[in-house]
Design a protein around this motif. Sequence first.
Motif, PDB file in Angstrom:
ATOM      1  N   UNK A 143       0.647  -1.084   0.096  1.00  9.22           N
ATOM      2  CA  UNK A 143      -0.014  -0.047   0.074  1.00  9.22           C
ATOM      3  C   UNK A 143       1.176   0.739   0.704  1.00  9.22           C
ATOM      4  N   UNK A 144       1.623   1.283   0.679  1.00  9.44           N
ATOM      5  CA  UNK A 144       2.993   2.070   0.583  1.00  9.44           C
ATOM      6  C   UNK A 144       3.477   2.591  -0.697  1.00  9.44           C
TER       7      UNK A 144
ATOM      8  N   UNK B 155      -3.182   7.048  11.759  1.00  9.36           N
ATOM      9  CA  UNK B 155      -1.852   6.532  11.425  1.00  9.36           C
ATOM     10  C   UNK B 155      -0.829   6.397  10.654  1.00  9.36           C
ATOM     11  N   UNK B 156      -1.854   4.852   9.589  1.00 11.24           N
ATOM     12  CA  UNK B 156      -1.604   4.717   8.582  1.00 11.24           C
ATOM     13  C   UNK B 156      -0.687   5.906   7.524  1.00 11.24           C
TER      14      UNK B 156
ATOM     15  N   UNK C  20      -3.118   7.162   4.284  1.00 11.59           N
ATOM     16  CA  UNK C  20      -4.010   7.356   4.630  1.00 11.59           C
ATOM     17  C   UNK C  20      -4.350   8.026   4.396  1.00 11.59           C
ATOM     18  N   UNK C  21      -6.353   8.701   4.043  1.00  9.66           N
ATOM     19  CA  UNK C  21      -6.489   9.915   4.336  1.00  9.66           C
ATOM     20  C   UNK C  21      -7.769   9.201   4.072  1.00  9.66           C
ATOM     21  N   UNK C  22      -9.035   9.774   4.727  1.00 11.74           N
ATOM     22  CA  UNK C  22     -10.687   9.491   5.350  1.00 11.74           C
ATOM     23  C   UNK C  22     -11.570  10.056   4.234  1.00 11.74           C
TER      24      UNK C  22
ATOM     25  N   UNK D  36       1.740  12.733   7.844  1.00  6.34           N
ATOM     26  CA  UNK D  36       2.003  13.733   8.779  1.00  6.34           C
ATOM     27  C   UNK D  36       1.751  13.085  10.011  1.00  6.34           C
ATOM     28  N   UNK D  37       0.524  12.429  10.570  1.00  8.52           N
ATOM     29  CA  UNK D  37      -0.085  11.176  11.438  1.00  8.52           C
ATOM     30  C   UNK D  37       0.976  10.276  12.108  1.00  8.52           C
ATOM     31  N   UNK D  38       1.597   9.931  10.888  1.00 11.08           N
ATOM     32  CA  UNK D  38       2.061   8.701  10.787  1.00 11.08           C
ATOM     33  C   UNK D  38       3.164   8.512  12.016  1.00 11.08           C
TER      34      UNK D  38
END
Length: 457
Positions: A237-238, A405-406, A409-411, A423-425
């Motif tokens: 995925x990354x 946190x992955x 990933x964006x909602x 950023x959150x990761x």
Amino acid sequence: MQIRTRLTIQFSLLVSGILLVTFFAIYYFTYNNVTEDFYDRLRSKAKSTAELLLKVPQVNTEVLRALEGSNRDLIYNENILIFDEKNRLIYTNTNAVTKSIHVSNYWLDEIRKSGEIRYTDGDYKVVGLYYKYPFNRAVVMLGAQDLYGQANLSNLNTLLTVLYLIVTAIVGLAGWIFAKRALRPISKVMNAVEGILPQKLDTRLEIPNQKDEIGRLSTTFNKLLDRIETAFQMQKIFVANVSHELKNPLTKIRSQLEVSMLKERSSKDYQVTIQSVLEDVQELAQLSNTLLELAKVSEDQRDLLTEIVRIDDLLWDCRQSLSQANPSYNIQLNLDELPDDDTWLEIAGNSTLLKTAFLNLMDNACKFSENQMVKITLNASSKKLNLRFSDTGKGIPVQDQNLIFQPFYRGDNTANVKGYGIGLSLVERIVKLHNGYVSIQTNQPKGTTFVINFIRL
């Protein structure tokens, strides 16, 4: 050395050691019994001979020799010597040529003192008795060879040695077979693990019995395979997300340059195109820098934590930096509940990494708030330091809270906000590196709070 060979050797050594001790004990106690029995026979024979000679008037030395010659009592090469109180020999069943035991005044005196002694003289076992009768006293010495007992001990020694060798060989063979059967489940696990390829990471080991060690080992392997499969999926995925994020600006740059080359344009049009390309290049550079920061931050890089960072000062620096870059942001710091002990506001860490994490949380909160506002609260105690970053946005759906946190990933509710989902990761990794953890709380009636707790060691 293979485990099977090592188990066989250890099992054989253990059993052979037990056998050796057991056989040694058998031989030792048998030897003692044979020796004690022979000495008892010598003492009984010496006593009976003395009684016949000294108590029965009809028995003289000649009669006694005749009796001795007719009854050997299975005592081989016996030598009987009887001495009076003046150490004169009054009876013997041998002549000077055939006498095999040595007599001295010292031994005669020792017999009178002790009443009875026993000792060995070459191949002879000797018993000495101080015999007392009503009118006189005498010292009786009887020595003989225990040929029968020695033969029995020799046979026993041969038997035990042969048994030891045979049983050790049988134990070694049985241990080899037993080790093979015991290790067969492990061999099956090894063969099954070797057959798991990167293309078949969904394969799992069979667990026939979860209660034994092999079942627990298989369960551990399956859990490890679960983590490996998850890591491979995240890697795929990354890579896919990185490729997608890099492809978009590159495609834009290429298309703009190709359009510019189709025909001659004015300098103003070229400037517009160049400005747009520069923005895309800047976007690529920002993405690359973020990816590099994400790659170099991991939980085992404790050597980066070389500073004593005061968190309240760092928050003021972050607020000033972000306000200068984005004047429309409203960043509110609530530092009313600071502790009296200033050391509670300090942690061992890396100021650059912590600043990156705080800036990400502040920037995200402002971007997703309707009024571009973030409220930051700081609380400290002797055991931990607590930070809260609250926004007034639409909130994060429950189904997305375990995924944000992955990397990348964006909602669905973030599509209209520019970003990469990194950023959150990066924040989570930096906080974990500093012995902390990040959690999410949903505000009422709207908004989200990111809570950071740094635990003091």
